[in-house]
Design a protein around this motif. Structure first.
Motif, PDB file in Angstrom:
ATOM      1  N   THR A 184       0.853  -1.192   0.000  1.00  0.00           N
ATOM      2  CA  THR A 184       0.000   0.000   0.000  1.00  0.00           C
ATOM      3  C   THR A 184       0.887   1.240   0.000  1.00  0.00           C
ATOM      4  OG1 THR A 184      -0.072   0.151   2.414  1.00  0.00           O
ATOM      5  CG2 THR A 184      -1.769  -1.185   1.355  1.00  0.00           C
ATOM      6  N   ASN A 185       0.314   2.334  -0.390  1.00  0.00           N
ATOM      7  CA  ASN A 185       0.972   3.634  -0.263  1.00  0.00           C
ATOM      8  C   ASN A 185       2.329   3.685  -0.955  1.00  0.00           C
ATOM      9  OD1 ASN A 185       1.070   6.318   0.650  1.00  0.00           O
ATOM     10  ND2 ASN A 185       2.259   5.755   2.459  1.00  0.00           N
ATOM     11  N   ARG A 186       2.440   3.079  -2.144  1.00  0.00           N
ATOM     12  CA  ARG A 186       3.695   3.140  -2.893  1.00  0.00           C
ATOM     13  C   ARG A 186       3.861   4.546  -3.445  1.00  0.00           C
ATOM     14  NH1 ARG A 186       5.257   2.734  -8.352  1.00  0.00           N
ATOM     15  NH2 ARG A 186       7.325   1.821  -8.670  1.00  0.00           N
ATOM     16  N   GLN A 187       4.995   5.141  -3.208  1.00  0.00           N
ATOM     17  CA  GLN A 187       5.220   6.508  -3.681  1.00  0.00           C
ATOM     18  C   GLN A 187       6.688   6.727  -4.017  1.00  0.00           C
ATOM     19  OE1 GLN A 187       4.653   9.464  -0.545  1.00  0.00           O
ATOM     20  NE2 GLN A 187       4.845   7.865   1.006  1.00  0.00           N
ATOM     21  N   ARG A 188       6.875   7.577  -5.029  1.00  0.00           N
ATOM     22  CA  ARG A 188       8.244   7.953  -5.381  1.00  0.00           C
ATOM     23  C   ARG A 188       8.732   9.000  -4.393  1.00  0.00           C
ATOM     24  NH1 ARG A 188      10.522  10.401 -11.167  1.00  0.00           N
ATOM     25  NH2 ARG A 188      12.635  10.842 -10.406  1.00  0.00           N
ATOM     26  N   LEU A 189       9.949   8.824  -3.910  1.00  0.00           N
ATOM     27  CA  LEU A 189      10.517   9.749  -2.943  1.00  0.00           C
ATOM     28  C   LEU A 189      11.273  10.864  -3.645  1.00  0.00           C
ATOM     29  CD1 LEU A 189      11.924   7.214  -0.304  1.00  0.00           C
ATOM     30  CD2 LEU A 189       9.640   8.237  -0.435  1.00  0.00           C
ATOM     31  N   ARG A 190      11.233  12.027  -3.064  1.00  0.00           N
ATOM     32  CA  ARG A 190      12.026  13.134  -3.594  1.00  0.00           C
ATOM     33  C   ARG A 190      13.505  12.895  -3.362  1.00  0.00           C
ATOM     34  NH1 ARG A 190       8.696  18.602  -1.754  1.00  0.00           N
ATOM     35  NH2 ARG A 190       6.765  18.143  -2.924  1.00  0.00           N
ATOM     36  N   GLU A 191      13.802  12.195  -2.312  1.00  0.00           N
ATOM     37  CA  GLU A 191      15.192  11.889  -1.975  1.00  0.00           C
ATOM     38  C   GLU A 191      15.780  10.904  -2.985  1.00  0.00           C
ATOM     39  OE1 GLU A 191      17.744  10.154   1.836  1.00  0.00           O
ATOM     40  OE2 GLU A 191      15.584  10.513   1.969  1.00  0.00           O
ATOM     41  N   THR A 192      17.060  11.053  -3.299  1.00  0.00           N
ATOM     42  CA  THR A 192      17.773  10.120  -4.167  1.00  0.00           C
ATOM     43  C   THR A 192      18.990   9.581  -3.421  1.00  0.00           C
ATOM     44  OG1 THR A 192      19.086  11.902  -5.149  1.00  0.00           O
ATOM     45  CG2 THR A 192      17.026  11.287  -6.273  1.00  0.00           C
ATOM     46  N   LEU A 220      22.966   4.594   0.849  1.00  0.00           N
ATOM     47  CA  LEU A 220      21.997   3.508   0.988  1.00  0.00           C
ATOM     48  C   LEU A 220      21.996   2.970   2.414  1.00  0.00           C
ATOM     49  CD1 LEU A 220      20.002   1.397  -0.050  1.00  0.00           C
ATOM     50  CD2 LEU A 220      21.950   0.030  -0.828  1.00  0.00           C
ATOM     51  N   ALA A 221      23.184   2.777   2.968  1.00  0.00           N
ATOM     52  CA  ALA A 221      23.278   2.278   4.344  1.00  0.00           C
ATOM     53  C   ALA A 221      22.608   3.234   5.319  1.00  0.00           C
ATOM     54  CB  ALA A 221      24.743   2.060   4.716  1.00  0.00           C
ATOM     55  N   ASP A 222      22.812   4.537   5.115  1.00  0.00           N
ATOM     56  CA  ASP A 222      22.182   5.532   5.985  1.00  0.00           C
ATOM     57  C   ASP A 222      20.657   5.488   5.851  1.00  0.00           C
ATOM     58  OD1 ASP A 222      24.666   6.325   6.798  1.00  0.00           O
ATOM     59  OD2 ASP A 222      24.782   8.057   5.464  1.00  0.00           O
ATOM     60  N   PHE A 223      20.180   5.351   4.625  1.00  0.00           N
ATOM     61  CA  PHE A 223      18.735   5.327   4.385  1.00  0.00           C
ATOM     62  C   PHE A 223      18.113   4.074   5.029  1.00  0.00           C
ATOM     63  CE2 PHE A 223      14.850   4.580   1.973  1.00  0.00           C
ATOM     64  CZ  PHE A 223      14.299   5.856   1.939  1.00  0.00           C
ATOM     65  N   LEU A 224      18.764   2.923   4.868  1.00  0.00           N
ATOM     66  CA  LEU A 224      18.257   1.701   5.470  1.00  0.00           C
ATOM     67  C   LEU A 224      18.290   1.783   6.991  1.00  0.00           C
ATOM     68  CD1 LEU A 224      19.838  -1.023   3.143  1.00  0.00           C
ATOM     69  CD2 LEU A 224      17.454  -0.247   3.196  1.00  0.00           C
ATOM     70  N   GLY A 225      19.270   2.501   7.517  1.00  0.00           N
ATOM     71  CA  GLY A 225      19.336   2.703   8.963  1.00  0.00           C
ATOM     72  C   GLY A 225      18.146   3.477   9.480  1.00  0.00           C
ATOM     73  N   ARG A 226      17.704   4.468   8.712  1.00  0.00           N
ATOM     74  CA  ARG A 226      16.518   5.229   9.119  1.00  0.00           C
ATOM     75  C   ARG A 226      15.264   4.371   9.065  1.00  0.00           C
ATOM     76  NH1 ARG A 226      18.134   9.484   4.922  1.00  0.00           N
ATOM     77  NH2 ARG A 226      15.894   9.738   4.624  1.00  0.00           N
ATOM     78  N   MET A 262      16.778   6.645  -8.298  1.00  0.00           N
ATOM     79  CA  MET A 262      15.397   6.972  -7.942  1.00  0.00           C
ATOM     80  C   MET A 262      14.879   5.950  -6.936  1.00  0.00           C
ATOM     81  SD  MET A 262      13.521   8.264 -11.415  1.00  0.00           S
ATOM     82  CE  MET A 262      13.721   6.679 -12.234  1.00  0.00           C
ATOM     83  N   LEU A 263      14.068   6.409  -5.992  1.00  0.00           N
ATOM     84  CA  LEU A 263      13.566   5.553  -4.926  1.00  0.00           C
ATOM     85  C   LEU A 263      12.045   5.516  -4.919  1.00  0.00           C
ATOM     86  CD1 LEU A 263      15.836   6.714  -1.950  1.00  0.00           C
ATOM     87  CD2 LEU A 263      16.243   4.854  -3.562  1.00  0.00           C
ATOM     88  N   TYR A 264      11.504   4.314  -4.688  1.00  0.00           N
ATOM     89  CA  TYR A 264      10.067   4.128  -4.501  1.00  0.00           C
ATOM     90  C   TYR A 264       9.884   3.320  -3.217  1.00  0.00           C
ATOM     91  CZ  TYR A 264       9.558   5.529  -9.388  1.00  0.00           C
ATOM     92  OH  TYR A 264       9.604   6.231 -10.587  1.00  0.00           O
ATOM     93  N   LEU A 265       9.154   3.869  -2.272  1.00  0.00           N
ATOM     94  CA  LEU A 265       8.947   3.213  -0.983  1.00  0.00           C
ATOM     95  C   LEU A 265       7.475   2.836  -0.834  1.00  0.00           C
ATOM     96  CD1 LEU A 265      10.482   2.478   1.664  1.00  0.00           C
ATOM     97  CD2 LEU A 265       9.636   4.651   2.596  1.00  0.00           C
ATOM     98  N   ALA A 266       7.224   1.626  -0.326  1.00  0.00           N
ATOM     99  CA  ALA A 266       5.854   1.168  -0.130  1.00  0.00           C
ATOM    100  C   ALA A 266       5.728   0.506   1.232  1.00  0.00           C
ATOM    101  CB  ALA A 266       5.446   0.191  -1.237  1.00  0.00           C
ATOM    102  N   ASP A 267       4.531   0.558   1.786  1.00  0.00           N
ATOM    103  CA  ASP A 267       4.229  -0.097   3.058  1.00  0.00           C
ATOM    104  C   ASP A 267       3.594  -1.453   2.792  1.00  0.00           C
ATOM    105  OD1 ASP A 267       5.023   2.224   4.425  1.00  0.00           O
ATOM    106  OD2 ASP A 267       3.025   3.091   4.163  1.00  0.00           O
ATOM    107  N   PHE A 268       3.615  -2.305   3.826  1.00  0.00           N
ATOM    108  CA  PHE A 268       2.933  -3.591   3.733  1.00  0.00           C
ATOM    109  C   PHE A 268       1.859  -3.653   4.802  1.00  0.00           C
ATOM    110  CE2 PHE A 268       2.319  -7.902   5.350  1.00  0.00           C
ATOM    111  CZ  PHE A 268       1.945  -8.556   4.198  1.00  0.00           C
TER     112      PHE A 268
END
Length: 358
Positions: free
Chosen positions: A104-112, A119-125, A186-192
């Motif tokens: 659900t709620n799949r969206q493209r992020l402004r962040e790249t 990537l490691a920092d982003f996964l840490g968040r 480019m990043l796309y984040l989605a919830d489950f």
């Protein structure tokens, strides 16, 4: 959306083959497809998502206009069977498809991202936020799909532009190398959401229940039947094992408790241990799969007074846990638990035809 790790099963060229939408739906159902069908036309594109042979969603886009669910199928019926277009059917890894059905709620992020450190920092968040869902990363050299469960990376898929696909450690290595080229990703984040998946079925005409092959089953009825089956399995276990203090069935991907059975006055003694079982099981399952390319069947943890046993149901990506008094041999508990898993799998996931599309 791009799905690294997908496997092409079949293609039709509508210019040379007369294929109706009903032909496509029936073919995907008969092989028990877990994946998706992609339909491309000169002016539009559509996707039908499948889990264990049942349609869980359909999308149709024509220019800036998008349709979802039954409306998407109606638009497809107008297009499929015409003189132009192509249909491709892809299989997906089961763990990716399991998350996909509840996305659900799949969206493209402004962040790249640029570089493996970012990537490691982003996964840490995401880990701090205990995020569960998918992270899609798209680059010129390829694309990645990262599966995340309660903040932990469960799996990584990478597909290079040439079509080669990689999984787990190899996939992460290729992803890091692509990020280190300096290109922005480019990043796309989605919830489950398991609950959203159960309640949001809009394609009811061909929805297949995992309990019975019935076409008239609604999403609400399916959820009720699943809960009834889970309760029956736990009731049977407790009836056969008088030492059981607490038994429950949980989702491997999210850790959510789906059904539980406790004996009066006994559950409190093991409540703290029971609370940690889903996360511990998920952790061990990921470690064994990543390091040994193996699969967990049964976990046993014993103290002086309590035995905790967990059996994995791979067909449904669920686990059955039993916490019992040590007065009863763990071999007896394990045997009963194994039989319960076989019974549950046989009733929850009916046998499907393995005949491939013509």
């Amino acid at each position: 959306m791009r799905f690294p790790g997908s496997k092409l099963l079949h293609q039709w060229d509508l210019a040379t083959q007369n294929v109706s939408l009903e032909d496509l739906l029936r073919s995907c159902q008969q092989i028990g497809l877990t994946g998706f069908a992609e339909i491309k036309f000169p002016e539009s594109v559509a996707m039908i998502f499948y889990y264990l042979g049942g349609e869980v969603n359909a999308l149709y886009r024509e220019g800036p206009v998008a349709y979802n669910g039954q409306a998407a199928l109606d638009k497809l019926r107008e297009q499929v069977g015409g003189p132009e277009g192509a249909i491709s059917v892809y299989e997906l890894p089961l763990d990716m498809a399991h998350l996909l059905r509840g996305i659900t709620n799949r969206q493209r992020l402004r962040e790249t991202l640029k570089g493996r450190t970012s990537l490691a920092d982003f996964l840490g968040r995401l880990e701090k936020a205990e995020h569960t869902g998918t992270l899609e990363i798209q680059l010129a050299l390829g694309s990645a799909m990262v599966l995340i469960v309660r903040g932990r990376v469960s799996n990584v898929y990478w597909e290079a532009t040439g079509g080669q696909t990689y999984e787990k450690g190899e996939a992460r290595q290729h992803l890091d190398e692509a990020l280190d080229t300096g290109e922005e990703a480019m990043l796309y984040l989605a919830d489950f959401s398991r609950d959203v998946w159960k309640s949001r079925h809009e394609v009811q005409d061909s929805l297949r229940s995992r309990l019975q092959n019935r076409e008239d089953t609604t999403a609400e009825e399916l959820a009720t039947e699943e809960n009834q089956l889970r309760s029956q399995i736990l009731d049977g276990l407790c009836a056969k094992l008088p030492s059981v203090a607490h038994a429950f069935l949980f989702d491997l991907m999210t850790g959510a408790i789906l059904a539980r059975k406790s004996r009066a006055g006994s559950a409190l003694r093991v409540s703290l241990l029971a609370e940690k079982v889903p996360a511990f099981t998920s952790y061990l399952r990921d470690v064994v799969a990543a390091e040994n390319q193996d699969r967990i069947e049964l976990i046993e943890v014993s103290t002086e007074r309590v035995a905790a046993l967990v059996a994995v149901v791979p067909e449904t990506l669920e686990g059955i846990a039993v916490l019992a008094d040590r007065a009863q041999p763990t071999a007896t508990i394990g045997a009963a638990l194994t039989r319960a898993v076989r019974d549950y799998a046989a009733r929850a996931v009916p046998q499907r035809s393995l005949t491939a599309p013509d």
